[in-house]
Design an enzyme around this catalytic site. Structure first.
Site, PDB file in Angstrom:
ATOM      1  N   HIS A  56       0.845  -1.192   0.000  1.00 24.14           N
ATOM      2  CA  HIS A  56       0.000   0.000   0.000  1.00 24.14           C
ATOM      3  C   HIS A  56       0.878   1.239   0.000  1.00 24.14           C
ATOM      4  O   HIS A  56       2.103   1.146   0.086  1.00 24.14           O
ATOM      5  CB  HIS A  56      -0.988   0.000   1.168  1.00 24.14           C
ATOM      6  CG  HIS A  56      -0.393   0.093   2.537  1.00 24.14           C
ATOM      7  ND1 HIS A  56       0.424  -0.888   3.074  1.00 24.14           N
ATOM      8  CD2 HIS A  56      -0.502   1.055   3.507  1.00 24.14           C
ATOM      9  CE1 HIS A  56       0.774  -0.546   4.293  1.00 24.14           C
ATOM     10  NE2 HIS A  56       0.242   0.634   4.583  1.00 24.14           N
ATOM     11  N   HIS A  58       1.363   3.996   1.960  1.00 27.21           N
ATOM     12  CA  HIS A  58       1.861   4.796   3.079  1.00 27.21           C
ATOM     13  C   HIS A  58       3.392   4.897   3.049  1.00 27.21           C
ATOM     14  O   HIS A  58       4.084   3.923   2.717  1.00 27.21           O
ATOM     15  CB  HIS A  58       1.392   4.206   4.407  1.00 27.21           C
ATOM     16  CG  HIS A  58      -0.043   4.520   4.709  1.00 27.21           C
ATOM     17  ND1 HIS A  58      -0.776   3.841   5.654  1.00 27.21           N
ATOM     18  CD2 HIS A  58      -0.891   5.454   4.181  1.00 27.21           C
ATOM     19  CE1 HIS A  58      -2.010   4.332   5.703  1.00 27.21           C
ATOM     20  NE2 HIS A  58      -2.100   5.308   4.815  1.00 27.21           N
ATOM     21  N   ASP A  60       5.737   4.839   5.198  1.00 26.88           N
ATOM     22  CA  ASP A  60       6.572   3.899   5.941  1.00 26.88           C
ATOM     23  C   ASP A  60       6.588   2.509   5.303  1.00 26.88           C
ATOM     24  O   ASP A  60       7.152   1.568   5.874  1.00 26.88           O
ATOM     25  CB  ASP A  60       6.136   3.817   7.407  1.00 26.88           C
ATOM     26  CG  ASP A  60       4.713   3.319   7.595  1.00 26.88           C
ATOM     27  OD1 ASP A  60       3.898   3.470   6.670  1.00 26.88           O
ATOM     28  OD2 ASP A  60       4.411   2.787   8.681  1.00 26.88           O
ATOM     29  N   HIS A  61       6.023   2.391   4.106  1.00 23.70           N
ATOM     30  CA  HIS A  61       6.102   1.149   3.334  1.00 23.70           C
ATOM     31  C   HIS A  61       6.714   1.359   1.946  1.00 23.70           C
ATOM     32  O   HIS A  61       7.019   0.373   1.267  1.00 23.70           O
ATOM     33  CB  HIS A  61       4.718   0.510   3.207  1.00 23.70           C
ATOM     34  CG  HIS A  61       4.182   0.020   4.520  1.00 23.70           C
ATOM     35  ND1 HIS A  61       4.236  -1.297   4.921  1.00 23.70           N
ATOM     36  CD2 HIS A  61       3.622   0.688   5.564  1.00 23.70           C
ATOM     37  CE1 HIS A  61       3.723  -1.421   6.128  1.00 23.70           C
ATOM     38  NE2 HIS A  61       3.336  -0.225   6.542  1.00 23.70           N
ATOM     39  N   HIS A 114      -7.582  -0.747   5.772  1.00 22.13           N
ATOM     40  CA  HIS A 114      -6.585   0.207   6.283  1.00 22.13           C
ATOM     41  C   HIS A 114      -6.440   1.349   5.284  1.00 22.13           C
ATOM     42  O   HIS A 114      -6.472   2.518   5.633  1.00 22.13           O
ATOM     43  CB  HIS A 114      -5.265  -0.531   6.488  1.00 22.13           C
ATOM     44  CG  HIS A 114      -4.126   0.315   6.946  1.00 22.13           C
ATOM     45  ND1 HIS A 114      -4.090   0.919   8.179  1.00 22.13           N
ATOM     46  CD2 HIS A 114      -2.965   0.652   6.328  1.00 22.13           C
ATOM     47  CE1 HIS A 114      -2.956   1.591   8.303  1.00 22.13           C
ATOM     48  NE2 HIS A 114      -2.261   1.455   7.189  1.00 22.13           N
ATOM     49  N   ASP A 133      -0.403  -3.976   6.743  1.00 21.92           N
ATOM     50  CA  ASP A 133      -1.220  -3.324   7.765  1.00 21.92           C
ATOM     51  C   ASP A 133      -2.689  -3.722   7.680  1.00 21.92           C
ATOM     52  O   ASP A 133      -3.571  -2.986   8.142  1.00 21.92           O
ATOM     53  CB  ASP A 133      -1.074  -1.805   7.651  1.00 21.92           C
ATOM     54  CG  ASP A 133       0.330  -1.335   7.985  1.00 21.92           C
ATOM     55  OD1 ASP A 133       1.191  -2.188   8.293  1.00 21.92           O
ATOM     56  OD2 ASP A 133       0.577  -0.127   7.917  1.00 21.92           O
ATOM     57  N   HIS A 171       4.369  -4.446  11.227  1.00 17.50           N
ATOM     58  CA  HIS A 171       4.788  -3.641  12.377  1.00 17.50           C
ATOM     59  C   HIS A 171       4.966  -4.490  13.622  1.00 17.50           C
ATOM     60  O   HIS A 171       4.356  -5.548  13.767  1.00 17.50           O
ATOM     61  CB  HIS A 171       3.750  -2.556  12.682  1.00 17.50           C
ATOM     62  CG  HIS A 171       3.685  -1.461  11.672  1.00 17.50           C
ATOM     63  ND1 HIS A 171       4.499  -0.357  11.724  1.00 17.50           N
ATOM     64  CD2 HIS A 171       2.903  -1.313  10.572  1.00 17.50           C
ATOM     65  CE1 HIS A 171       4.221   0.434  10.702  1.00 17.50           C
ATOM     66  NE2 HIS A 171       3.250  -0.121   9.976  1.00 17.50           N
TER      67      HIS A 171
END
Length: 255
Positions: A56, A58, A60-61, A114, A133, A171
């Site tokens: 996805h 975001h 942090d990915h 998410h 996530d 995570h």
């Protein structure tokens, strides 16, 4: 030979995953929170990154993608529905699509909730699913874009996979997720036992992921929204499963 799986801690609490096939030399990274730990792991093993699989959009990915592509020329795969928010894709995929990595079939699942357009990668031959996530160890991701009914549909899809499947999530939230689960059912024997294992792993600085799907089915409250015992514990005996999930997610958001 089976694919080799490496769990890579990134940033403060993220995980990325390396998959390597010794026969072909294919090496895939699932999600790219940052480049440095990935490049260090590749160099230490003498592997060349051939593929980057994105779940996805975001940051942090995906924030490490540009540097990794520049360093390795890896092919980038991600959701067609999310392409406008992802780094440039070499292969855009959707629910029902499949491709091959090191001789293993990789099936794409839409697990929106998410985010809209969040996908998971299921490798049935290797017994792995990369959920980022969506489904997480002892939990699930916050619903930033999708409605609870959509996330419940996505989690139900993942729950139907073989119970021995290893769930590779994004995570290190397991300990806090466990505390929430225990707040609902403080005397649940399986939760207490899993809590001991989680505490022992974290005390040694070890990741709590991947986790076995069978353990998630037994202890993850978000997968247990259909469980009469959990429904009763939160005062929702007989309520529809999706409504119970929505209540659990609302409670976790305030926990």
């Amino acid at each position: 030979m089976p694919l080799e799986l490496i769990t890579l801690p990134c940033l403060t609490d993220n995980y990325a995953y390396l998959l390597h096939d010794a026969a072909s030399g294919d090496t895939a990274l699932v999600d790219a929170p940052e480049a440095a730990p990935v490049l260090a792991a590749l160099q230490a093993r003498g592997w060349h990154l051939t593929d980057i699989l994105l779940t996805h959009h975001h940051g942090d990915h995906i924030d490490g993608v540009a540097a990794l592509v520049a360093a390795t020329g890896a092919r980038v795969t991600g959701a067609a529905a999310d392409a406008h928010r992802l780094p440039p894709l070499d292969r855009a995929v959707a629910e029902g699509d499949s491709f091959t990595l090191g001789g293993e079939a990789v099936h794409v699942l839409d697990v929106s909730g998410h985010t809209i357009g969040h996908i998971a990668f299921h490798l049935p031959g290797a017994g792995l699913v990369f959920t980022a996530d969506s489904l997480m160890a002892m939990g699930c991701g916050r619903l930033f874009e999708g409605a609870p009914a959509l996330m419940w549909q996505s989690l139900s899809k993942l729950a139907a996979l073989p119970p021995e499947t290893l769930v590779c999530s994004g995570h290190e939230y397991t300990a806090s997720n466990l505390r929430f689960a225990l707040s609902l059912e403080p005397a649940h024997p399986a939760l207490i036992l899993r809590g001991d294992k989680i505490s022992a792993a974290r005390a040694k600085g070890q990741p709590t992921v991947p986790s076995r799907l069978s353990d998630e089915l037994a202890t993850n409250p978000f997968l247990r929204a259909r469980d009469p015992a959990l429904k009763a514990a939160i005062g929702m005996a007989g309520a529809p499963d999706a409504a119970v999930f929505a209540e659990l997610r609302a409670r976790k958001d305030k926990f």
